[in-house]
Design a protein around this motif. Structure first.
Motif, PDB file in Angstrom:
ATOM      1  N   TRP A  81      41.565  69.146  31.598  1.00 46.04           N
ATOM      2  CA  TRP A  81      42.213  67.864  31.875  1.00 46.04           C
ATOM      3  C   TRP A  81      41.312  66.959  32.700  1.00 46.04           C
ATOM      4  O   TRP A  81      41.255  65.752  32.475  1.00 46.04           O
ATOM      5  N   ALA A  82      40.598  67.537  33.663  1.00 47.49           N
ATOM      6  CA  ALA A  82      39.686  66.736  34.484  1.00 47.49           C
ATOM      7  C   ALA A  82      38.568  66.149  33.626  1.00 47.49           C
ATOM      8  O   ALA A  82      38.194  64.988  33.796  1.00 47.49           O
ATOM      9  N   VAL A  83      38.048  66.929  32.686  1.00 45.31           N
ATOM     10  CA  VAL A  83      36.977  66.436  31.806  1.00 45.31           C
ATOM     11  C   VAL A  83      37.506  65.328  30.897  1.00 45.31           C
ATOM     12  O   VAL A  83      36.839  64.307  30.692  1.00 45.31           O
ATOM     13  N   LYS A  84      38.716  65.501  30.362  1.00 45.90           N
ATOM     14  CA  LYS A  84      39.297  64.466  29.502  1.00 45.90           C
ATOM     15  C   LYS A  84      39.536  63.177  30.285  1.00 45.90           C
ATOM     16  O   LYS A  84      39.223  62.081  29.812  1.00 45.90           O
ATOM     17  N   LEU A  85      40.078  63.298  31.483  1.00 48.83           N
ATOM     18  CA  LEU A  85      40.323  62.116  32.307  1.00 48.83           C
ATOM     19  C   LEU A  85      39.013  61.468  32.754  1.00 48.83           C
ATOM     20  O   LEU A  85      38.930  60.250  32.892  1.00 48.83           O
ATOM     21  N   GLN A  86      37.986  62.285  32.965  1.00 46.48           N
ATOM     22  CA  GLN A  86      36.666  61.742  33.300  1.00 46.48           C
ATOM     23  C   GLN A  86      36.159  60.883  32.153  1.00 46.48           C
ATOM     24  O   GLN A  86      35.648  59.780  32.362  1.00 46.48           O
ATOM     25  N   GLY A  87      36.303  61.361  30.945  1.00 47.54           N
ATOM     26  CA  GLY A  87      35.869  60.592  29.781  1.00 47.54           C
ATOM     27  C   GLY A  87      36.647  59.297  29.621  1.00 47.54           C
ATOM     28  O   GLY A  87      36.074  58.245  29.327  1.00 47.54           O
ATOM     29  N   VAL A  88      37.945  59.357  29.840  1.00 43.91           N
ATOM     30  CA  VAL A  88      38.774  58.154  29.744  1.00 43.91           C
ATOM     31  C   VAL A  88      38.359  57.139  30.798  1.00 43.91           C
ATOM     32  O   VAL A  88      38.235  55.939  30.517  1.00 43.91           O
ATOM     33  N   ALA A  89      38.137  57.598  32.030  1.00 46.35           N
ATOM     34  CA  ALA A  89      37.718  56.689  33.104  1.00 46.35           C
ATOM     35  C   ALA A  89      36.348  56.085  32.811  1.00 46.35           C
ATOM     36  O   ALA A  89      36.100  54.909  33.091  1.00 46.35           O
ATOM     37  N   GLN A  90      35.453  56.879  32.227  1.00 45.05           N
ATOM     38  CA  GLN A  90      34.115  56.375  31.914  1.00 45.05           C
ATOM     39  C   GLN A  90      34.169  55.336  30.797  1.00 45.05           C
ATOM     40  O   GLN A  90      33.488  54.307  30.864  1.00 45.05           O
ATOM     41  N   VAL A  91      34.977  55.570  29.795  1.00 49.47           N
ATOM     42  CA  VAL A  91      35.128  54.594  28.713  1.00 49.47           C
ATOM     43  C   VAL A  91      35.790  53.325  29.249  1.00 49.47           C
ATOM     44  O   VAL A  91      35.385  52.205  28.885  1.00 49.47           O
ATOM     45  N   ALA A  92      36.787  53.483  30.111  1.00 49.28           N
ATOM     46  CA  ALA A  92      37.454  52.313  30.699  1.00 49.28           C
ATOM     47  C   ALA A  92      36.455  51.489  31.514  1.00 49.28           C
ATOM     48  O   ALA A  92      36.454  50.260  31.451  1.00 49.28           O
ATOM     49  N   MET A  93      35.607  52.167  32.298  1.00 50.39           N
ATOM     50  CA  MET A  93      34.595  51.469  33.081  1.00 50.39           C
ATOM     51  C   MET A  93      33.639  50.688  32.168  1.00 50.39           C
ATOM     52  O   MET A  93      33.338  49.525  32.417  1.00 50.39           O
ATOM     53  N   ALA A  94      33.193  51.337  31.088  1.00 57.97           N
ATOM     54  CA  ALA A  94      32.271  50.670  30.168  1.00 57.97           C
ATOM     55  C   ALA A  94      32.939  49.453  29.519  1.00 57.97           C
ATOM     56  O   ALA A  94      32.308  48.399  29.395  1.00 57.97           O
ATOM     57  N   MET A  95      34.178  49.595  29.114  1.00 57.17           N
ATOM     58  CA  MET A  95      34.878  48.470  28.495  1.00 57.17           C
ATOM     59  C   MET A  95      35.081  47.326  29.483  1.00 57.17           C
ATOM     60  O   MET A  95      34.923  46.155  29.120  1.00 57.17           O
ATOM     61  N   LEU A  96      35.433  47.656  30.715  1.00 62.54           N
ATOM     62  CA  LEU A  96      35.602  46.606  31.725  1.00 62.54           C
ATOM     63  C   LEU A  96      34.270  45.895  31.984  1.00 62.54           C
ATOM     64  O   LEU A  96      34.244  44.664  32.168  1.00 62.54           O
ATOM     65  N   LEU A  97      33.190  46.640  32.016  1.00 68.68           N
ATOM     66  CA  LEU A  97      31.884  46.019  32.216  1.00 68.68           C
ATOM     67  C   LEU A  97      31.484  45.144  31.032  1.00 68.68           C
ATOM     68  O   LEU A  97      30.877  44.086  31.210  1.00 68.68           O
ATOM     69  N   LEU A  98      31.833  45.564  29.842  1.00 71.42           N
ATOM     70  CA  LEU A  98      31.451  44.795  28.654  1.00 71.42           C
ATOM     71  C   LEU A  98      32.200  43.471  28.549  1.00 71.42           C
ATOM     72  O   LEU A  98      31.669  42.509  28.005  1.00 71.42           O
ATOM     73  N   VAL A  99      33.409  43.405  29.050  1.00 75.89           N
ATOM     74  CA  VAL A  99      34.175  42.159  28.939  1.00 75.89           C
ATOM     75  C   VAL A  99      34.017  41.259  30.152  1.00 75.89           C
ATOM     76  O   VAL A  99      34.563  40.168  30.189  1.00 75.89           O
ATOM     77  N   SER A 100      33.284  41.700  31.160  1.00 77.50           N
ATOM     78  CA  SER A 100      33.136  40.869  32.365  1.00 77.50           C
ATOM     79  C   SER A 100      31.673  40.550  32.628  1.00 77.50           C
ATOM     80  O   SER A 100      30.931  41.398  33.094  1.00 77.50           O
ATOM     81  N   PRO A 101      31.260  39.338  32.321  1.00 77.59           N
ATOM     82  CA  PRO A 101      29.864  38.977  32.594  1.00 77.59           C
ATOM     83  C   PRO A 101      29.625  38.758  34.080  1.00 77.59           C
ATOM     84  O   PRO A 101      30.502  38.459  34.816  1.00 77.59           O
TER      85      PRO A 101
END
Length: 95
Positions: A75-95
């Protein structure tokens, strides 16, 4: 193994996401003129980065005997992946 890979890719993911975000026309308009800048707060992005790092460290470093239940590491690994993808998406939409 997956947690180690996620931790190893955390900073490169952030760097690539920022570089890709800064290559857009919207980012140029934001940097040059202050127009069309993102309203996503920086602490939200940094929080996603920290959550991903903390879950990765937990999954890598916590011995199996000390885990509260048998599937805690997965569960920790799955949540880590979700948080990492969320971080990448937030960075991609915010210049």
């Amino acid at each position: 193994m997956a947690a180690k890979v996620g931790l190893a890719l955390l900073v490169p993911t952030a760097v690539v996401s920022v570089v890709l975000s800064l290559m857009t026309e919207r980012a140029a308009d934001c940097v040059m003129y202050g127009n069309r800048c993102s309203s996503i707060p920086g602490p939200m992005i940094f929080g996603a980065f920290l959550v991903s790092a903390a879950l990765g460290v937990f999954a890598v470093g916590c011995p199996r005997e000390r885990l509260p239940f048998a599937s805690a590491r997965s569960w920790a690994v799955k949540l880590q992946g979700v948080a990492q993808v969320a971080m990448a998406m937030l960075l991609l939409v915010s210049p």
